[in-house]
Design an enzyme around this catalytic site. Structure first.
Site, short mmCIF file in Angstrom:
data_model
loop_
_atom_site.label_atom_id
_atom_site.label_comp_id
_atom_site.label_asym_id
_atom_site.label_seq_id
_atom_site.Cartn_x
_atom_site.Cartn_y
_atom_site.Cartn_z
N ASP A 231 -7.88 -30.43 45.18
CA ASP A 231 -8.31 -30.62 43.80
C ASP A 231 -7.93 -29.35 43.06
OD1 ASP A 231 -9.58 -30.86 41.38
OD2 ASP A 231 -11.60 -31.12 42.20
N GLU B 166 -7.53 -37.95 39.54
CA GLU B 166 -8.84 -37.45 39.96
C GLU B 166 -9.91 -38.55 40.03
OE1 GLU B 166 -9.27 -34.25 37.20
OE2 GLU B 166 -7.69 -33.09 38.17
N LYS C 264 -4.49 -24.47 34.14
CA LYS C 264 -4.20 -25.91 34.15
C LYS C 264 -3.96 -26.44 32.73
CE LYS C 264 -6.16 -30.14 36.13
NZ LYS C 264 -7.29 -30.64 36.93
N ASP D 286 -15.48 -38.16 34.26
CA ASP D 286 -15.12 -36.87 34.85
C ASP D 286 -14.99 -35.80 33.78
OD1 ASP D 286 -13.91 -34.67 35.98
OD2 ASP D 286 -12.30 -35.78 36.96
#
Lengths: 179, 631
Positions: free
Chosen positions: B25, B186, B87, B208
Site C-alpha cells: 500500500d 485500493e 503521492k 476510503d
C-alpha cells in the site's frame, strides 16, 4: 494472432444469433469466461499467454457490453446482416419521429427553469424509457423478418433508438449538474 | 487430471516451491508491506515492531536517502530536503503542482520537462524517484522479515488514479527493482481483505479517506467475483488537508503571520496532526505550540471546534458518493455494507457523516490503515500461483473516460468511464489533405467536452502514411487498456496494410530512456556492475518463463501432438542450458526461442479455456468443481 478466429459475439458466448437474449444467463456466462481468460489467471504466465489473455478478455468485455445493451445488440445484429449504420449516406428519418424528438428536446431545455427540475427531469426520463421500449419491440418484430423490408425497418428502429439514447445521456448530464 | 512431473536430479519442480509475493500500500502519508505466510495475510513490521512506514524521504548531501521515521524525526530541521506526501505529485505536471503550490513546502526546479522535479541537496529528484525510495525501503523490510529476496508485488493505487498516475507508480516500482504483478485499486483491495474472510454477497461501498486522496467505490460481490460497479473520488483531498485546516486555525489563534517559514509550518502541521488524533478519543485537546525564538502558544481545541474546521472537507466527499450511486443506478438504502479505509476514517465526525449518508453503521473490524495492504497481499499470493484453485476474480473499471481531440478543441469519447478493463477499442481516421503522410493524435482523459478541461495523456504522430488523395487513407488506431488500467496505442493504415510508426510521448511521465538512465545512475551509486544486473534480469525472466511453460504443460499438455511437445521440450532444455551459463545475450535468445515455440500452445489453451467456461457452466452452474482449472 487472433485468439478467437472468426467468432462473433453470440458464438463467443454460446448463444444463437438472435435479438432476444437471457441477460441473466449472459451475465453468468460472462463471469465464467472471465474466470478462464482474465489476465489475473496468467499473471505468472509467459508473455504469449499474457498477451493472448489480455486480447481475449478485452474481446469478452466488448462482447458482453454489446450483447447486454439492446441498442448496441441491435446495431451489431444489423452489422452481421451487412448493414453498417456508420457508413450510410441515406439518413432520412420518419418526420413524425423527428417532430417528437424536437418536442422532447425543447422540454429538456425548459427543465432548468421549471418549478421542480428534478421531478420534470424524472418524468422526461420515464417518457424516454417508454419510447425506448416501443422501439425495442419494433426492432424485434422487424428483425425477425429476414427480408429486405424487415431489415430496413429494423435499421430505422436502431437509428431512432440512438436518438433516444442521446437524449438519455443529456438527461444524465443535466441530472449530474442538478446534484 | 495432472500429469506427472519428472524432475532432473537437483532440480525442484517449481510449482511445489513456496513463493512469496508482497502486497504494497503506497500511501500518501504512510506505506505498508504485507505478505501471506502460513495462509495468513499480515503486514510486516520493521525491526522496532512498527508496521506503518511514513511515506517520507530525506535526501542528504552525502550518503544515501533516509526513509520513514528517521526522515520524519528531522523533517522540521531540514524541510526542503525532506519530501512528504509525494503521492500527490505522481503523474502530475508542472502546472498541477503550481496549483497545489500553496500547501507544498518544497522548491521545484523549472526544467523544460513537463514533469516537476524537487530540488534537494542530493540533486533534483522526480516524484517517481522519491516513491521508488519508499518502495525500496519496503522491499528491504520484506526481505529481512521473510528471509528471501522479494521480486514480485501487487501495488495499490487509488481507484481514481488516471493513466499518468498509474504509469508513474509502475515506473517507481521498476526503479525499485520490483516486478508489478498488478496495480490494484485500493478499495478493491479493501474488499478483498473483507470479502475473503466473510464471503459476502451484495453491494458494498468502500469509503476510503486517506492522507491525501479520497475514493468511493461501489463493488458487487457475488460468489467470489468482485465487480467494480462505479468509482469516483478526489485525488487531492484527505487527512493532510485537515491538518492544514487545523494548522491555519492555530496560526490565527496564536497570531502567527501568514508567512510562517517552512520549518515552522512543519512544526505546526505536526502539532495539528497530534491534536486531530487526540480528538478521536477525547473531547478536547490541549496544544503547546513552539513558535521559535523562545516564544510559544498554549491553547485548546475542542471536538466541536475541530468538527467545524473539517466539516467543509468531509462534505466534499459526499457529491462523489452520490455520483457512484447514480452511476451504478442504485439508492443509498440498497447498499448492503460500507467499509471504511484510511486513517482519516478513525475520526468520529467522518464515521458520523458516512453513517448518516448511507443510513447504516460502517464496517471497521480490520484496522483501516492495514486493510488495503492485507488485501493486496492476498491478491499477490493468488497471482503468484500459490492458490491455483482460487475462485476469486477481480473485475476492475477505468475511472475516467478516454477520448481524442477532434476539430475545434473538443474531445470525442472513445471509452467511457466505468468500462470494465481490460478493454480494446479501434477508431478509424482519415487524411484531410492530398498526399498527407502524417497525422497528429492527442489522447485525453476526463469527463469534460473541452480539451483544455481534460487531462492530456499523450500526443503522438502517425507517420509513414502512403501519400493518397485526401480522405482516401483509412488509419485504424487501436487503444488498449490493460488490467492495470494502463493505455497502449497501435496504428495501421488499412487500405495498404502499412503499419504506421507510433511514438507515444507521455504528457507527464518519464520516457523509457529516462528510466533506463535513472536505473543506471542508481546502480552506479550502489557500485553494482551493469553487466551483472543485465544477467540477473535475464535469469529472472528465464526462471519465470520456464516455470510458466512447465505449469502450462502440466495442466494442458494433452493439447499438443508429439512433434509440438518435442519442440517445446527442446526450447525448455535450451533455455535451462543457457540459464546455467553467464551469457545474458544467450539467455535472451533462448527465451525468445521458447516463447516462439509456445505461441500455438498458448492460443490453443486460451481456446480450450473458453470451451471449458461454457461447457462447465451448462452442466454445473457456478459449482466449485465445475469451474476449477484442470490442474
Amino acid at each position: 494472432m487472433d485468439p478467437a478466429p472468426g467468432k462473433n459475439h453470440f458464438e463467443l458466448f454460446g448463444f444463437p444469433v438472435k435479438f432476444d437474449i437471457d441477460t441473466d444467463e449472459l451475465a453468468a456466462r460472462y463471469r465464467e469466461l472471465q474466470r478462464r481468460v482474465h489476465p489475473d489467471k496468467f499473471a505468472s504466465g509467459s508473455d504469449q499467454e499474457r498477451r493472448l489473455s489480455l486480447q481475449m478478455t478485452a474481446l469478452v468485455n466488448e462482447g458482453f457490453q454489446t450483447l447486454k445493451d439492446p441498442v448496441r445488440r441491435g446495431r451489431y445484429l444489423l452489422n452481421l446482416r451487412g448493414v453498417d449504420l456508420d457508413g450510410e449516406t441515406d439518413t432520412a428519418m420518419d418526420p413524425a419521429f423527428l417532430m417528437e424528438q424536437m418536442e422532447l428536446r425543447e422540454e429538456l431545455e425548459g427543465v432548468r427553469e421549471s418549478d421542480n427540475p428534478p421531478k420534470r427531469l424524472a418524468d422526461l426520463a420515464n417518457r424516454i424509457e417508454r419510447r425506448m421500449q416501443d422501439k425495442i419491440d419494433e426492432f424485434r418484430r422487424a428483425f425477425a423478418d429476414d427480408v429486405p423490408e424487415g431489415t430496413g425497418k429494423a435499421r430505422n428502429a436502431v437509428r431512432e433508438m440512438q436518438f433516444l439514447e442521446k437524449m438519455r445521456r443529456e438527461i444524465d448530464n443535466l441530472e449530474e449538474e442538478l446534484i | 487430471m495432472a500429469l506427472f512431473q519428472i524432475s532432473e536430479p537437483g532440480q525442484t519442480p517449481a510449482p511445489q516451491e513456496r513463493r512469496y509475493a508482497v502486497g504494497i500500500d503506497l500511501g500518501t502519508t504512510n506505506s505498508l508491506v504485507a505478505c501471506v505466510r502460513s495462509g495468513v495475510a499480515e503486514t510486516l513490521p520493521d525491526e522496532h515492531g512498527r508496521h506503518l512506514l511514513p511515506s517520507v524521504v530525506r535526501y542528504r548531501a552525502d550518503g544515501g536517502p533516509v526513509v520513514g521515521h528517521a526522515a520524519i524525526a528531522v523533517a522540521h530541521e531540514d524541510p526542503l530536503n525532506t519530501i512528504a506526501s509525494v503521492k500527490r505529485l505522481m503523474g502530475r505536471g508542472v502546472e498541477d503542482v503550481r496549483r497545489l503550490g500553496q500547501s507544498l513546502p518544497y522548491e521545484f526546479s523549472s526544467g523544460d520537462s513537463a514533469m516537476p522535479r524537487i530540488r534537494t541537496v542530493a540533486g533534483d529528484r522526480s516524484p517517481v524517484a522519491v516513491s521508488a525510495e519508499i518502495l525500496k525501503a519496503l522491499k528491504t523490510r520484506a526481505a529481512q522479515s521473510l528471509g528471501v529476496e522479494i521480486g514480485d508485488a501487487v501495488i495499490t493505487v487509488p481507484a481514481y488514479f488516471d493513466d499518468a498516475q498509474r504509469q508513474a507508480t509502475k515506473d517507481a516500482a521498476r526503479l525499485a527493482g520490483l516486478n508489478v504483478l498488478r496495480l490494484l485499486s485500493e478499495p478493491t483491495a479493501a474488499a478483498v481483505a473483507y470479502g475473503l474472510d466473510k464471503n459476502p454477497q451484495g453491494v458494498y461501498a468502500i469509503y476510503d479517506l486517506g492522507g491525501g486522496t479520497f475514493d468511493i467505490s461501489l463493488l458487487r460481490l457475488n460468489r467470489g467475483v468482485f465487480e467494480v460497479m462505479a468509482t469516483a473520488g478526489d485525488s487531492a483531498l484527505g487527512g493532510d488537508d485537515m491538518d492544514h485546516a487545523i494548522a491555519e486555525w492555530i496560526m490565527r489563534e496564536a497570531g502567527v503571520q501568514d508567512d510562517a517559514d517552512h520549518r515552522q509550518m512543519r512544526r505546526l502541521l505536526r502539532d495539528a496532526r497530534l491534536a486531530k488524533e487526540a480528538l478521536t478519543g477525547a473531547e478536547r485537546a490541549s496544544l503547546h505550540v513552539d513558535l521559535g525564538d523562545v516564544k510559544s502558544w498554549q491553547g485548546e481545541l475542542t471536538r466541536d471546534e475541530l468538527n467545524a474546521l473539517i466539516d467543509p472537507l468531509i462534505d466534499r466527499t459526499l457529491p462523489p458518493c452520490k455520483r457512484v450511486l447514480r452511476d451504478a443506478g442504485i439508492r443509498a438504502g440498497e447498499v448492503d455494507g460500507v467499509v471504511l479505509v484510511g486513517g482519516a476514517t478513525r475520526i468520529p465526525r467522518v464515521r458520523e457523516k458516512v453513517s448518516q449518508f448511507f443510513g447504516r453503521e460502517p464496517l471497521a473490524d480490520i484496522d483501516p490503515d492495514k486493510v488495503v495492504a492485507i488485501g493486496a497481499a492476498l491478491q499477490a499470493d493468488i497471482l503468484i500461483g500459490n492458490k491455483r484453485d482460487e475462485e476469486m476474480l477481480l473485475l476492475d473499471v477505468i475511472p475516467l473516460s478516454l477520448g481524442l481531440e477532434i476539430m475545434g478543441g473538443m474531445v470525442e469519447k472513445i471509452i467511457p468511464r466505468n468500462t470494465t478493463i481490460p478493454v480494446a477499442k479501434a477508431q478509424d481516421f482519415t487524411t484531410f489533405k492530398d498526399g498527407q503522410t502524417a497525422l497528429l493524435v492527442h489522447v485525453l482523459q476526463g469527463e469534460r467536452e473541452l480539451v483544455t478541461d481534460c487531462r492530456s495523456l499523450a500526443r503522438f504522430e502517425l507517420r509513414g502514411i502512403p501519400p493518397m488523395a485526401a480522405g482516401a487513407a483509412r488509419i485504424r488506431v487501436g487503444f488498449q487498456i490493460d488490467a492495470d488500467g494502463l493505455l497502449s496505442v497501435s496504428a495501421r493504415e488499412l487500405t495498404t496494410g502499412v503499419e504506421s510508426s507510433v511514438t507515444v510521448k507521455p504528457s507527464y511521465g518519464l520516457t523509457d530512456n529516462e528510466i533506463e538512465q535513472m536505473l543506471r545512475d542508481s546502480i552506479a551509486h550502489a557500485r553494482e556492475d551493469e553487466e551483472s544486473r543485465k544477467l540477473r534480469e535475464q535469469q529472472v525472466d528465464a526462471d519465470r518463463l520456464i516455470e510458466a511453460v512447465e505449469s502450462a504443460l502440466a495442466a494442458d499438455g494433452a493439447l499438443l501432438n508429439v512433434k509440438e511437445r518435442a519442440e517445446i521440450d527442446r526450447g525448455i532444455e535450451g533455455l535451462k542450458a543457457a540459464r546455467g551459463g553467464d551469457d545474458a545475450a544467450r539467455i535472451k535468445q533462448a527465451i525468445k526461442t521458447l516463447d516462439g515455440a509456445t505461441q500455438t500452445f498458448a492460443a490453443r489453451r486460451m481456446d480450450a479455456n473458453i470451451r471449458r467456461a461454457l461447457t462447465g457452466h451448462k452442466l454445473e452452474e457456478f459449482s466449485a468443481t465445475g469451474s476449477k482449472p484442470a490442474s
